[in-house]
Design a protein around this motif. Structure first.
Motif, PDB file in Angstrom:
ATOM      1  N   ARG A  12       0.824  -1.202  -0.006  1.00 14.33           N
ATOM      2  CA  ARG A  12      -0.086   0.104   0.117  1.00 14.33           C
ATOM      3  C   ARG A  12       0.918   1.290   0.169  1.00 14.33           C
ATOM      4  N   ARG A  16       1.264   4.157  -2.899  1.00 13.22           N
ATOM      5  CA  ARG A  16       0.624   5.572  -2.411  1.00 13.22           C
ATOM      6  C   ARG A  16       1.957   6.416  -2.823  1.00 13.22           C
ATOM      7  N   TYR A  65      -4.811  -1.504  -2.539  1.00 10.40           N
ATOM      8  CA  TYR A  65      -5.804  -0.981  -1.284  1.00 10.40           C
ATOM      9  C   TYR A  65      -6.634  -1.939  -0.866  1.00 10.40           C
ATOM     10  N   ASN A  68      -4.937  -4.724   1.167  1.00 16.64           N
ATOM     11  CA  ASN A  68      -4.432  -4.037   2.583  1.00 16.64           C
ATOM     12  C   ASN A  68      -5.708  -3.963   3.424  1.00 16.64           C
TER      13      ASN A  68
END
Length: 85
Positions: A12, A16, A65, A68
């Protein structure tokens, strides 16, 4: 040994970071004026390379995502997601 939750956090964060880095480069590019787009300006090459790199499947945010989120609440990840983290 890293847990599944640790690995999903790392993925993640990697996704990001990639998106934020390209966003920062977009901000610089937008403020660089018309000369930034010229072929002899290295900034246009950095901008293109960053955007092409972001298109690689490793930077697709949805899967990272989702995996996660599942790991954070303690749910089992499908095998198709496990191979991507």
């Amino acid at each position: 040994m890293a847990t599944l939750e640790d690995l999903s956090n790392i993925r993640r964060n990697q996704v990001r970071c990639a998106w934020r880095a390209v966003s920062a480069l977009d901000e610089i590019f937008a403020r660089s004026g018309e000369n930034a787009i010229r072929r002899n300006n290295p900034l246009q090459r950095y901008w293109r390379d960053a955007h092409v790199g972001l298109q690689h499947m490793i930077h697709v945010p949805g899967v990272a995502y989702h995996a996660n989120a599942l790991a954070q609440v303690g749910l089992e990840l499908p095998e198709s997601m496990r191979v991507l983290i």
